[in-house]
Design a protein around this motif. Structure first.
Motif, mmCIF file in Angstrom:
data_model
loop_
_atom_site.group_PDB
_atom_site.id
_atom_site.type_symbol
_atom_site.label_atom_id
_atom_site.label_comp_id
_atom_site.label_asym_id
_atom_site.label_seq_id
_atom_site.Cartn_x
_atom_site.Cartn_y
_atom_site.Cartn_z
ATOM 1 N N ARG A 173 3.226 -0.594 -10.640
ATOM 2 C CA ARG A 173 3.266 -1.374 -9.404
ATOM 3 C C ARG A 173 1.847 -1.578 -8.862
ATOM 4 N N ILE A 174 1.622 -2.763 -8.327
ATOM 5 C CA ILE A 174 0.396 -3.053 -7.577
ATOM 6 C C ILE A 174 0.815 -3.684 -6.253
ATOM 7 N N THR A 175 0.339 -3.121 -5.149
ATOM 8 C CA THR A 175 0.685 -3.591 -3.811
ATOM 9 C C THR A 175 -0.545 -4.200 -3.146
ATOM 10 N N THR A 227 1.052 -13.834 -10.331
ATOM 11 C CA THR A 227 1.861 -13.820 -9.115
ATOM 12 C C THR A 227 0.982 -13.837 -7.875
ATOM 13 N N LYS A 228 1.384 -14.626 -6.882
ATOM 14 C CA LYS A 228 0.715 -14.592 -5.571
ATOM 15 C C LYS A 228 1.429 -13.569 -4.694
ATOM 16 N N LEU A 229 0.722 -12.504 -4.351
ATOM 17 C CA LEU A 229 1.276 -11.444 -3.516
ATOM 18 C C LEU A 229 0.893 -11.678 -2.062
ATOM 19 N N GLN A 230 1.881 -11.794 -1.196
ATOM 20 C CA GLN A 230 1.626 -11.858 0.233
ATOM 21 C C GLN A 230 1.241 -10.453 0.725
ATOM 22 N N PRO A 231 0.619 -10.338 1.886
ATOM 23 C CA PRO A 231 0.287 -9.018 2.421
ATOM 24 C C PRO A 231 1.513 -8.099 2.444
ATOM 25 N N THR A 253 -5.924 -3.140 -2.759
ATOM 26 C CA THR A 253 -4.683 -2.971 -3.519
ATOM 27 C C THR A 253 -4.432 -1.486 -3.737
ATOM 28 N N GLN A 254 -3.205 -1.175 -4.120
ATOM 29 C CA GLN A 254 -2.838 0.196 -4.442
ATOM 30 C C GLN A 254 -1.951 0.191 -5.680
ATOM 31 N N ILE A 263 3.983 -6.134 -6.899
ATOM 32 C CA ILE A 263 4.402 -6.628 -8.204
ATOM 33 C C ILE A 263 4.754 -5.438 -9.082
ATOM 34 N N GLU A 264 5.803 -5.578 -9.904
ATOM 35 C CA GLU A 264 6.226 -4.528 -10.830
ATOM 36 C C GLU A 264 6.132 -5.026 -12.264
#
Length: 303
Positions: free
Chosen positions: A130-132, A261-265, A110-111, A269-270
Motif C-alpha cells: 500500500r502507498i497512501t 493512479t491519481k491518488l487524492q489526499p 507518502t507512506q 493504492i494497493e
C-alpha cells in the motif's frame, strides 16, 4: 500447521521478524524498510540476494541498495524514488502474518505499508503493498514492487498470446543500456528467458505487458513463482507495461507494477503479489519445451 512469528537478529539487523510454517520462512527487518530480507525453505538457502556491504546497516542519509524485496513508486525519478529507507518501521501482527508500516516520507508526503501473510499449510505467501497520499493535493503514481533474487538462475517470462487479429498484442520496452543481442536473453515463441550471469556486470532491463500475471525463477533446483494481477485496460508507466525485469552481475530483479493512479489526499493504492516456492525443479539451460512442462505444472493459474 500454524504460522510462527518470532523476533530474531538477521545479518546484524537485530529487530527482524521471522514468519515460518514448517515448510518455508520469511524474514522482514524492522530496523529499515519496509523491506523483506529473506524468503526460502526453512533451514535452506535464501532465494533473495542482499548486498554484503550493507548487511546490518541502518540510519543515515545515504541511499543503499540493500537487496531483498522492497516497495517503490513509479515512474522512476532520481530524487523521489531514491529516498533512503534507512529508518525503523513500525509493525504489528495480523492473521497469519505481520504488517510493516513505514514512517511518512516527508518530502513526497507518502507512506508505505506491506502486509506479509504466510499460508499455514503451503509454500505460499501473500503480500499486500500500500502507498497512501499524505499530502494536500493529488499525486499520480504506480506501486512498484521489486524482488532481488540470488545469482545463477534462469527467469521465465510468458509472452502475451492474445489473438488480436490484425492488431499488435504486446509491448516490449527496453532501456538505453539494454542490447537486443545480449546473450543472457532468449526471445522465444512462448517465453522470454533471462539468465543471471555473475560474470557479466553490464545491466539489462526489459518490460512487457505480462498478460498471464506471473514470472518464475529457477535456481539450483528451486523454483520461485511470483504472481500478480495485471489489468488489461488500465494505464501503466514506462510505455504501458505492468512487468519489468533487470539483471547485472550480482542479482536479478523481478518487478511488478500497479496501474498508474491519481491518488487524492488521504487515498491509498494497493498492489497484491503472491509468492510460491518449489523444490526439485531442475532446469540447467534454456529449453522452451522444458519451460512448457515447468509452466504447466507450477506457474499457470488453475481456475
Amino acid at each position: 500447521m500454524s504460522v510462527k512469528i518470532e523476533k530474531i537478529n538477521f545479518s546484524g539487523w537485530e529487530n527482524s521478524i521471522r514468519l515460518s510454517n514448517g515448510i518455508i520462512d520469511v524474514v522482514a527487518t524492522t530496523d529499515i524498510g519496509p523491506r523483506i530480507v529473506r524468503f526460502g525453505f526453512e533451514e535452506d538457502a535464501n532465494e533473495f540476494n542482499l548486498d554484503p556491504k550493507t548487511l546490518g546497516l541502518k540510519g543515515g542519509d545515504e541511499f543503499r541498495f540493500y537487496g531483498g524485496h522492497r516497495l517503490w513508486h513509479s515512474p522512476e525519478d532520481r530524487k523521489r524514488t531514491y529516498i533512503p529507507d534507512n529508518d525503523p518501521v513500525d509493525w504489528h501482527e495480523i492473521e497469519n502474518g505481520i504488517r510493516l508500516i513505514q514512517k511518512p516520507e516527508k518530502w513526497v508526503n507518502t507512506q508505505k505499508e506491506i502486509d506479509i501473510v504466510l499460508n499455514p499449510n503451503e509454500n505460499k505467501v501473500r503480500l499486500v503493498h500500500r502507498i497512501t497520499n499524505l499530502g494536500a493535493w493529488p499525486i499520480e503514481l504506480s506501486a512498484w514492487t521489486i524482488t532481488v533474487l540470488a545469482t545463477e538462475g534462469i527467469e521465465i517470462i510468458p509472452q502475451p498470446n492474445k489473438d488480436t487479429d490484425l492488431l499488435p498484442n504486446r509491448q516490449i520496452v527496453l532501456w538505453p543500456y539494454s542490447k537486443m543481442n545480449d546473450k543472457r536473453v532468449y526471445w522465444g515463441e512462448k517465453y522470454i528467458a533471462l539468465k543471471q550471469d555473475p560474470n557479466n556486470e553490464t545491466p539489462f532491463k526489459l518490460g512487457i505487458n505480462n498478460q498471464e500475471g506471473w514470472a518464475a525463477y529457477i535456481r539450483k533446483g528451486h523454483l520461485f513463482v511470483k504472481r500478480y494481477y495485471p489489468q488489461e485496460d488500465a494505464t501503466y508507466p514506462d510505455f504501458g507495461v505492468s512487468f519489468e525485469t533487470y539483471t547485472n552481475d550480482w542479482m536479478l530483479e523481478i518487478e511488478t507494477l500497479s496501474p498508474f493512479t491519481k491518488l487524492q489526499p488521504g487515498e491509498t493504492i494497493e498492489h497484491i503479489e503472491e509468492w510460491e516456492l518449489y523444490s526439485d525443479v531442475n532446469v540447467k539451460d534454456i529449453d522452451e519445451s522444458v519451460f512448457e512442462e515447468v509452466v504447466e505444472k507450477y506457474c499457470r493459474r488453475k481456475f
